[in-house]
Design a protein around this motif. Structure first.
Motif, PDB file in Angstrom:
ATOM      1  N   TYR A 198       4.461   9.254   2.329  1.00  0.00           N
ATOM      2  CA  TYR A 198       3.454   9.450   3.286  1.00  0.00           C
ATOM      3  C   TYR A 198       1.884   8.838   2.778  1.00  0.00           C
ATOM      4  O   TYR A 198       1.197   8.211   3.404  1.00  0.00           O
ATOM      5  CB  TYR A 198       3.216  11.058   3.385  1.00  0.00           C
ATOM      6  CG  TYR A 198       2.097  11.414   4.474  1.00  0.00           C
ATOM      7  CD1 TYR A 198       2.367  11.091   5.704  1.00  0.00           C
ATOM      8  CD2 TYR A 198       0.866  11.986   3.993  1.00  0.00           C
ATOM      9  CE1 TYR A 198       1.355  11.553   6.779  1.00  0.00           C
ATOM     10  CE2 TYR A 198      -0.033  12.325   4.717  1.00  0.00           C
ATOM     11  CZ  TYR A 198       0.135  12.032   6.220  1.00  0.00           C
ATOM     12  OH  TYR A 198      -0.977  12.362   7.140  1.00  0.00           O
ATOM     13  N   ASN A 199       1.721   9.007   1.240  1.00  0.00           N
ATOM     14  CA  ASN A 199       0.467   8.397   0.820  1.00  0.00           C
ATOM     15  C   ASN A 199       0.558   7.087   0.650  1.00  0.00           C
ATOM     16  O   ASN A 199      -0.698   6.550   0.886  1.00  0.00           O
ATOM     17  CB  ASN A 199       0.335   9.311  -0.607  1.00  0.00           C
ATOM     18  CG  ASN A 199      -0.271  10.697  -0.315  1.00  0.00           C
ATOM     19  OD1 ASN A 199      -0.897  10.898   0.676  1.00  0.00           O
ATOM     20  ND2 ASN A 199       0.132  11.489  -1.496  1.00  0.00           N
ATOM     21  N   ILE A 200       1.515   6.603   0.507  1.00  0.00           N
ATOM     22  CA  ILE A 200       1.746   4.981   0.416  1.00  0.00           C
ATOM     23  C   ILE A 200       1.162   4.500   1.973  1.00  0.00           C
ATOM     24  O   ILE A 200       0.658   3.568   1.888  1.00  0.00           O
ATOM     25  CB  ILE A 200       2.910   4.584   0.146  1.00  0.00           C
ATOM     26  CG1 ILE A 200       3.145   4.828  -1.525  1.00  0.00           C
ATOM     27  CG2 ILE A 200       3.275   3.162   0.412  1.00  0.00           C
ATOM     28  CD1 ILE A 200       4.635   4.503  -1.987  1.00  0.00           C
ATOM     29  N   GLU A 201       1.721   5.285   2.913  1.00  0.00           N
ATOM     30  CA  GLU A 201       1.398   4.642   4.239  1.00  0.00           C
ATOM     31  C   GLU A 201       0.105   5.022   4.827  1.00  0.00           C
ATOM     32  O   GLU A 201      -0.297   4.127   5.340  1.00  0.00           O
ATOM     33  CB  GLU A 201       2.543   5.586   5.112  1.00  0.00           C
ATOM     34  CG  GLU A 201       4.085   5.069   4.883  1.00  0.00           C
ATOM     35  CD  GLU A 201       5.035   6.026   5.774  1.00  0.00           C
ATOM     36  OE1 GLU A 201       6.011   5.608   6.076  1.00  0.00           O
ATOM     37  OE2 GLU A 201       4.553   7.008   6.301  1.00  0.00           O
ATOM     38  N   VAL A 202      -0.444   6.039   4.500  1.00  0.00           N
ATOM     39  CA  VAL A 202      -1.864   6.247   5.221  1.00  0.00           C
ATOM     40  C   VAL A 202      -3.053   6.437   4.252  1.00  0.00           C
ATOM     41  O   VAL A 202      -4.142   6.469   4.638  1.00  0.00           O
ATOM     42  CB  VAL A 202      -1.698   7.857   5.987  1.00  0.00           C
ATOM     43  CG1 VAL A 202      -0.587   7.635   6.940  1.00  0.00           C
ATOM     44  CG2 VAL A 202      -1.462   8.858   5.069  1.00  0.00           C
ATOM     45  N   ASP A 203      -2.957   6.442   2.923  1.00  0.00           N
ATOM     46  CA  ASP A 203      -3.736   6.691   1.981  1.00  0.00           C
ATOM     47  C   ASP A 203      -3.900   5.360   1.137  1.00  0.00           C
ATOM     48  O   ASP A 203      -3.900   4.331   1.753  1.00  0.00           O
ATOM     49  CB  ASP A 203      -3.467   7.819   1.128  1.00  0.00           C
ATOM     50  CG  ASP A 203      -4.970   8.502   0.774  1.00  0.00           C
ATOM     51  OD1 ASP A 203      -5.130   8.245  -0.601  1.00  0.00           O
ATOM     52  OD2 ASP A 203      -5.514   9.408   1.456  1.00  0.00           O
ATOM     53  N   ARG A 204      -3.810   5.587  -0.250  1.00  0.00           N
ATOM     54  CA  ARG A 204      -4.362   4.287  -1.047  1.00  0.00           C
ATOM     55  C   ARG A 204      -3.275   3.498  -1.281  1.00  0.00           C
ATOM     56  O   ARG A 204      -3.551   2.482  -1.766  1.00  0.00           O
ATOM     57  CB  ARG A 204      -4.754   4.987  -2.528  1.00  0.00           C
ATOM     58  CG  ARG A 204      -6.052   5.723  -2.461  1.00  0.00           C
ATOM     59  CD  ARG A 204      -6.448   6.445  -3.950  1.00  0.00           C
ATOM     60  NE  ARG A 204      -7.530   7.261  -3.623  1.00  0.00           N
ATOM     61  CZ  ARG A 204      -8.713   7.132  -4.130  1.00  0.00           C
ATOM     62  NH1 ARG A 204      -8.969   5.902  -4.686  1.00  0.00           N
ATOM     63  NH2 ARG A 204      -9.559   7.789  -4.096  1.00  0.00           N
ATOM     64  N   GLY A 205      -2.285   3.700  -0.600  1.00  0.00           N
ATOM     65  CA  GLY A 205      -0.918   2.440  -0.512  1.00  0.00           C
ATOM     66  C   GLY A 205      -1.152   1.358   0.234  1.00  0.00           C
ATOM     67  O   GLY A 205      -0.638   0.537   0.154  1.00  0.00           O
ATOM     68  N   GLY A 206      -2.026   1.742   1.332  1.00  0.00           N
ATOM     69  CA  GLY A 206      -2.301   0.823   2.054  1.00  0.00           C
ATOM     70  C   GLY A 206      -1.466   0.268   3.062  1.00  0.00           C
ATOM     71  O   GLY A 206      -1.436  -0.611   3.593  1.00  0.00           O
ATOM     72  N   ASP A 207      -0.474   1.378   3.126  1.00  0.00           N
ATOM     73  CA  ASP A 207       1.032   1.014   4.120  1.00  0.00           C
ATOM     74  C   ASP A 207       1.716  -0.383   3.409  1.00  0.00           C
ATOM     75  O   ASP A 207       2.464  -0.689   4.073  1.00  0.00           O
ATOM     76  CB  ASP A 207       0.564   0.659   5.408  1.00  0.00           C
ATOM     77  CG  ASP A 207       1.802   0.933   6.494  1.00  0.00           C
ATOM     78  OD1 ASP A 207       2.495   2.005   6.095  1.00  0.00           O
ATOM     79  OD2 ASP A 207       1.791   0.313   7.525  1.00  0.00           O
ATOM     80  N   ASP A 208       1.490  -0.537   2.182  1.00  0.00           N
ATOM     81  CA  ASP A 208       2.423  -1.352   1.680  1.00  0.00           C
ATOM     82  C   ASP A 208       2.589  -1.420   0.059  1.00  0.00           C
ATOM     83  O   ASP A 208       1.336  -1.301  -0.571  1.00  0.00           O
ATOM     84  CB  ASP A 208       1.796  -2.791   1.981  1.00  0.00           C
ATOM     85  CG  ASP A 208       2.716  -4.124   1.645  1.00  0.00           C
ATOM     86  OD1 ASP A 208       3.671  -3.939   0.717  1.00  0.00           O
ATOM     87  OD2 ASP A 208       2.381  -5.212   1.920  1.00  0.00           O
TER      88      ASP A 208
END
Length: 549
Positions: free
Chosen positions: A339-349
């Protein structure tokens, strides 16, 4: 009729009168002697530090202080430097620095010349941000003073460090006895010269504190004329709630409050700087003393656990490892990291997370999560990236660079009149670590890229945001301004040549454009060459009381 005189012209007039008159009536012109100075910077384009256009003039220095500013006329000087065509300004104050390091061969102890900062014009750094500082401060101050470094060093006192000392790593409120011990530690830090209380409410153990706890401790800092500066709880989906909390803490505790390295993280929130800045403006209108600092990049940098949920960090590292070893808890943790990769510092990638420093395996430095997965023969997916993150943290953790912001928000925040610029970096030198370019380029990027080239703000405003503005925020009355009596921390730059050379792929490159840098009146950079001088000092708050104990 009212005649308006520009401040720069007024400074020149005052300086000329000071030179002519001194502290006693002027002697007869036939018998007067030229003024005597240690060093004069002749004919520069002077940026006073105020948010005003520059003017042409001279700077005279005696000892560690500025003696005169303006058209000096006749004088005698031990040394004179012609700076015609160059910009002369106060040395930059980095109000959000991480100059200390846990490693003895890194940070200010590893590179006391601080060349990465000096070559940008930085003369003072303020450590202790994001809730993390030495506790107590004085032993660190004494060790740094013994070096000494080339730059001046000050600090906040860190809420997270105090909480770890008193409460530990557990997710629970302090007892009343523990809260009183925490108040005492804040008071001690302030009496030892801290400029205020910092918090890192996104990091453990700071994130386990409720708002009331932070208000109680911020009140103590306010009693010593300190400020509150906070890495907020969230800079992504809950950004606006976090801004409101930071404002509330300052309002309830009755002290100046600052949103540190203000940013908007994650694609769902891009553009939300308009709303966050509106909250700041509304608070200012009702009398709350709110300010902002920012680093001028669209990527952040911290350790990988920024992508971990708070519940998993309760109890510290050993408790986290135990949770990762439990299949059901690991599954829950993996889902939260995805979830954090998708919506936070992961920038969805996963490719947006670039490993910067992995002490357990330096070959990973500079690789993003997608590249590591491919190297391991795994499919690139967010689920596999989450598993990789858990493995990396279990192996010892890594620092990383997170590409999850956009220029629109950087520009909006930079333009705000209450925003100053800071690096959120530290003292760096050549190493295998793929550090964030902000360590080498923040101030050069501000002046060369954003102010000179893109004209997001005027050059004189950019200089104001790194000189007088942070000095005033820290109640430093004798720094950040070119005027008689101020400490002679001075940067001389060729504005046309100022640029950062550092990149994300090759970060360890010094910026260009600095010609001379003085710290306390001593040349640390002379005609583009480091002199080896290290006149830096410990700088303490105006309410420093330790010496009287």
């Amino acid at each position: 009729m009212i005649i308006k005189i520009h401040r720069s012209v007024l400074l020149s007039i005052v300086a000329a009168l000071l030179v002519a008159c001194g502290d006693s009536p002027a002697p007869d012109s036939a018998t007067s002697s030229p003024a005597q100075y240690d060093l004069v910077l002749q004919g520069g384009t002077l940026y006073s530090g105020a948010d005003e256009p520059p003017f042409i003039g001279d700077i005279a220095i005696n000892g560690d202080r500025i003696a005169a500013v303006g058209n000096l006329g006749e004088y005698q000087a031990t040394q004179a430097i012609d700076v015609t065509g160059l910009a002369v300004m106060p040395g930059f104050i980095d109000i959000h620095s991480h100059a200390l390091s846990d490693q003895p061969d890194q940070g200010i102890f590893g590179w006391p010349d601080a060349e990465n900062l000096i070559r940008q014009g930085v003369t003072t750094v303020i450590e202790g941000n994001d809730g993390s500082s030495p506790v107590p401060l004085e032993p660190s101050f004494e060790a740094i003073a013994a070096l000494p470094p080339a730059i001046n060093f000050g600090s906040f006192i860190g809420h997270g460090s105090i909480r770890a000392l008193v409460v530990g790593e557990d997710d629970r409120p302090p007892t009343e006895e523990e809260l009183e011990l925490m108040r005492e530690q804040v008071a001690l830090g302030m009496e030892q010269g801290a400029f205020g209380l910092s918090s890192g409410l996104i990091y453990a153990p700071g994130r386990f504190a409720d708002t009331d706890e932070v208000v109680e401790l911020a009140r103590v800092a306010g009693q010593y004329n300190g400020m509150y500066i906070s890495h907020m709880r969230e800079e992504g989906l809950a950004l606006l709630d976090s801004v409101a909390e930071t404002i509330l803490i300052g309002e309830e505790a009755g002290l100046p409050t600052q949103l540190t390295h203000h940013k908007v993280v994650g694609a769902p929130m891009w553009g939300a700087s308009a709303d966050s800045l509106r909250l700041v403006d509304e608070a200012i209108e009702r009398g709350v003393d709110v300010s902002i600092d920012q680093y001028p990049y669209t990527a952040s940098s911290t350790n990988l656990m920024i992508l971990f949920p708070g519940w998993a960090l309760d109890g510290g590292r050993e408790a986290l490892l135990a949770r990762m070893a439990d299949p059901s808890q690991r599954q829950r943790l993996r889902n939260d990291i995805i979830y954090n990769i998708e919506v936070d510092r992961g920038g969805d990638d996963p490719a947006n997370v670039v490993l910067a420093g992995c002490p357990h395996d330096e070959s990973l430095n500079g690789m993003n999560l997608s590249q590591v997965l491919l190297q391991q023969g795994q499919e690139v997916s967010k689920a596999n990236a989450a598993e990789l993150l858990m493995d990396l943290v279990a192996a010892g953790n890594c620092s990383a660079v997170f590409h999850a912001m956009v220029e629109e928000d950087v520009h909006n925040i930079m333009r705000h009149p209450r925003t100053m610029i800071a690096s959120d970096g530290g003292v760096e030198g050549p190493s295998s670590r793929a550090v964030h370019p902000r360590n080498y380029g923040t101030f050069a990027r501000l002046i060369g890229h954003y102010a000179r080239d893109l004209e997001v703000i005027p050059v004189h405003t950019a200089i104001h945001k790194v000189t007088q503005m942070p000095a005033q925020r820290l109640n430093m009355t004798d720094r950040g301004i070119l005027e008689p009596g101020a400490v002679a921390d001075i940067a001389v730059l060729d504005i046309a040549r100022v640029r950062e050379l550092t990149t994300f792929a090759d970060p360890h490159q010094y910026s260009e454009g600095a010609t001379h840098v003085l710290v306390a009146g001593e040349l640390v950079l002379n005609d583009g060459a480091m002199t080896g001088a290290r006149p830096g000092r410990i700088v303490r708050s105006s309410d420093y009381r330790f010496a009287a104990q």
